[in-house]
Structure formats: C-alpha cells, structure tokens
Design an enzyme around this catalytic site. Sequence first.
Site, mmCIF file in Angstrom:
data_model
loop_
_atom_site.group_PDB
_atom_site.id
_atom_site.type_symbol
_atom_site.label_atom_id
_atom_site.label_comp_id
_atom_site.label_asym_id
_atom_site.label_seq_id
_atom_site.Cartn_x
_atom_site.Cartn_y
_atom_site.Cartn_z
ATOM 1 N N PHE A 165 1.381 -4.251 -1.254
ATOM 2 C CA PHE A 165 0.016 -4.286 -0.741
ATOM 3 C C PHE A 165 -0.901 -4.758 -1.879
ATOM 4 C CE2 PHE A 165 -2.234 -2.424 2.995
ATOM 5 C CZ PHE A 165 -3.536 -2.732 2.638
ATOM 6 N N ALA A 185 1.213 1.590 -1.999
ATOM 7 C CA ALA A 185 1.185 2.611 -3.052
ATOM 8 C C ALA A 185 1.688 3.965 -2.557
ATOM 9 C CB ALA A 185 -0.229 2.747 -3.589
ATOM 10 N N VAL A 209 -4.908 0.151 -5.211
ATOM 11 C CA VAL A 209 -5.505 0.761 -4.023
ATOM 12 C C VAL A 209 -6.995 0.450 -4.077
ATOM 13 C CG1 VAL A 209 -5.766 2.861 -2.677
ATOM 14 C CG2 VAL A 209 -3.773 2.590 -4.148
ATOM 15 N N SER A 247 -13.093 0.527 4.472
ATOM 16 C CA SER A 247 -14.280 1.054 5.177
ATOM 17 C C SER A 247 -14.042 2.424 5.814
ATOM 18 C CB SER A 247 -14.709 0.068 6.280
ATOM 19 O OG SER A 247 -13.619 -0.196 7.143
ATOM 20 N N HIS A 261 -9.296 6.333 4.384
ATOM 21 C CA HIS A 261 -7.855 6.163 4.090
ATOM 22 C C HIS A 261 -7.625 6.057 2.577
ATOM 23 C CE1 HIS A 261 -3.848 4.000 4.587
ATOM 24 N NE2 HIS A 261 -3.711 5.147 5.216
ATOM 25 N N PHE A 311 1.565 6.018 -14.680
ATOM 26 C CA PHE A 311 0.644 5.822 -13.553
ATOM 27 C C PHE A 311 -0.146 4.527 -13.761
ATOM 28 C CE2 PHE A 311 -1.618 6.973 -9.893
ATOM 29 C CZ PHE A 311 -2.982 6.873 -10.097
HETATM 30 N N1 LIG Z 1 -4.955 0.257 1.595
HETATM 31 C C1 LIG Z 1 -3.957 0.173 0.655
HETATM 32 C C2 LIG Z 1 -2.660 0.601 0.919
HETATM 33 N N2 LIG Z 1 -2.372 1.129 2.142
HETATM 34 C C3 LIG Z 1 -1.000 1.247 2.626
HETATM 35 C C4 LIG Z 1 -0.328 2.544 2.158
HETATM 36 O O1 LIG Z 1 -0.084 2.522 0.747
HETATM 37 C C5 LIG Z 1 1.005 2.722 2.885
HETATM 38 O O2 LIG Z 1 1.852 1.644 2.537
HETATM 39 C C6 LIG Z 1 0.818 2.780 4.385
HETATM 40 O O3 LIG Z 1 -0.127 3.794 4.701
HETATM 41 C C7 LIG Z 1 2.143 3.086 5.112
HETATM 42 O O4 LIG Z 1 2.698 4.294 4.670
HETATM 43 N N3 LIG Z 1 -1.693 0.518 -0.020
HETATM 44 C C8 LIG Z 1 -1.977 -0.008 -1.267
HETATM 45 O O5 LIG Z 1 -1.092 -0.096 -2.125
HETATM 46 N N4 LIG Z 1 -3.245 -0.429 -1.552
HETATM 47 C C9 LIG Z 1 -4.253 -0.367 -0.627
HETATM 48 O O6 LIG Z 1 -5.417 -0.763 -0.912
HETATM 49 C C1 LIG Z 2 -6.932 1.970 0.535
HETATM 50 C C2 LIG Z 2 -6.785 1.659 1.972
HETATM 51 O O1 LIG Z 2 -5.970 2.207 2.660
HETATM 52 C C3 LIG Z 2 -7.820 0.760 2.542
HETATM 53 O O2 LIG Z 2 -7.733 -0.497 1.867
HETATM 54 C C4 LIG Z 2 -7.624 0.551 4.029
HETATM 55 O O3 LIG Z 2 -8.799 -0.102 4.468
HETATM 56 P P1 LIG Z 2 -9.645 0.580 5.650
HETATM 57 O O4 LIG Z 2 -10.146 1.917 5.106
HETATM 58 O O5 LIG Z 2 -10.803 -0.380 5.911
HETATM 59 O O6 LIG Z 2 -8.721 0.737 6.834
#
Ligand SMILES: Nc1c(NC[C@H](O)[C@H](O)[C@H](O)CO)[nH]c(=O)[nH]c1=O
Ligand SMILES: CC(=O)[C@@H](O)COP(=O)(O)O
Length: 155
Positions: A22, A56, A81, A85, A88, A113
């Site tokens: 991601f 992540a 990460v 919006s 999450h 980390f």
């Molecule tokens: N929004 C971001 C994510 N979201 C996905 C989660 O990490 C995970 O893969 C999903 O929820 C399925 O379990 N991951 C990132 O690495 N960076 C982001 O900004």
């Molecule tokens: C860190 C996340 O999970 C985020 O990028 C997802 O975006 P949203 O909060 O707009 O669904």
Amino acid sequence: MRTFEGKLVSRNIKIGIVAARFNEFITAKLISGALDGLKRHEVNENSIDIAWVPGAFEIPLIASKMAKSGKYDAVICLGAVIRGSTTHYDYVCSEVSKGIASVSLNSNIPVMFGVLTTENIEQAIERAGSKAGNKGFDCAVGAIEMVNLIREIEA
Ligand SMILES: Nc1c(NC[C@H](O)[C@H](O)[C@H](O)CO)[nH]c(=O)[nH]c1=O
Ligand SMILES: CC(=O)[C@@H](O)COP(=O)(O)O
C-alpha cells in the site's frame, strides 16, 4: 564500569525486511534507503530477504514469522500509512505500532519500526529520501547497531 554500544559494522548479519505494498511509491523508496544503509555497512546482499504484505496492518504477522524463524538477526518493517478522510488511519497506525513492538519483545530480536504515519503525502515523501531523510536508511543502521549491541551484552 562497562559501557555497551553496538558497532556499525556487519559481522555476518542476516536481515529480514517486511514491506507494505500500500502506497508502494513511498515504500519502494524506504526499501532503497534500507538497502543502501545495509550495504554501506557491509551487510551482504545475500543476507537480506524482503517479504511484501498488502498493507501496514499485515506487517506484524509476517514480521513475527520472520523473527521467530531463526533465520534473521533483525527484522525491518517498512510502510507508509497516510491519513485519509475517515478514522481508519488511527486504527491502522495504532495496531501496527503495537504489533511491531510486541513482535520484538516476544521474539527477542530487534524489529525496527520503519512505518511512516503521516498526515499527507508530502510528509511521507519528505521522510522517504528527501528533506527529512530516509526512514528506511535509519532503520537499517539502527538494526545493525542493535544486533551488535545484543551480541556484546550476550558475549
Ligand atoms: N490506508 C492505508 C493502509 N490500509 C490498508 C491496511 O493496512 C490493510 O492492508 C487493510 O485494512 C486490510 O487488512 N495500509 C497502508 O499501509 N497504508 C495506508 O495508508
Ligand atoms: C490510512 C488509511 O487507511 C486511509 O488511507 C484510508 O483512507 P480513508 O480513511 O479515506 O478510507
């Protein structure tokens, strides 16, 4: 009085890297920084493995598998990460940081980390090889230091 400090030299150090796909445009730069840091401190390229995970949130599980395999002296976790919006972001960041810390303590090896947690893409770019350095490089150097520190203490 004895003082322990991990030297920044590689003595047969084996490294596992867990990278989140991601935001790969950022993670790829973190990996480059980590590989640069490892190679400039003489870690053999054949002693470095990279495992890709979807995001992540999946890093801690694979970091645990690598750490407990007995194949690596340290594990480096890399991801980005970036706040969206919804809330999450908060849940992902919280679980990833707690998970990685738990893996390190439970596996008894350094688990670094290197997951960026940023408010926006610009902040991530700054920390992946531009004006705020490269978190991957920092984690690589830290991993070498920690491995050598542990070896000194346990000698
Ligand atoms: N929004 C971001 C994510 N979201 C996905 C989660 O990490 C995970 O893969 C999903 O929820 C399925 O379990 N991951 C990132 O690495 N960076 C982001 O900004
Ligand atoms: C860190 C996340 O999970 C985020 O990028 C997802 O975006 P949203 O909060 O707009 O669904």
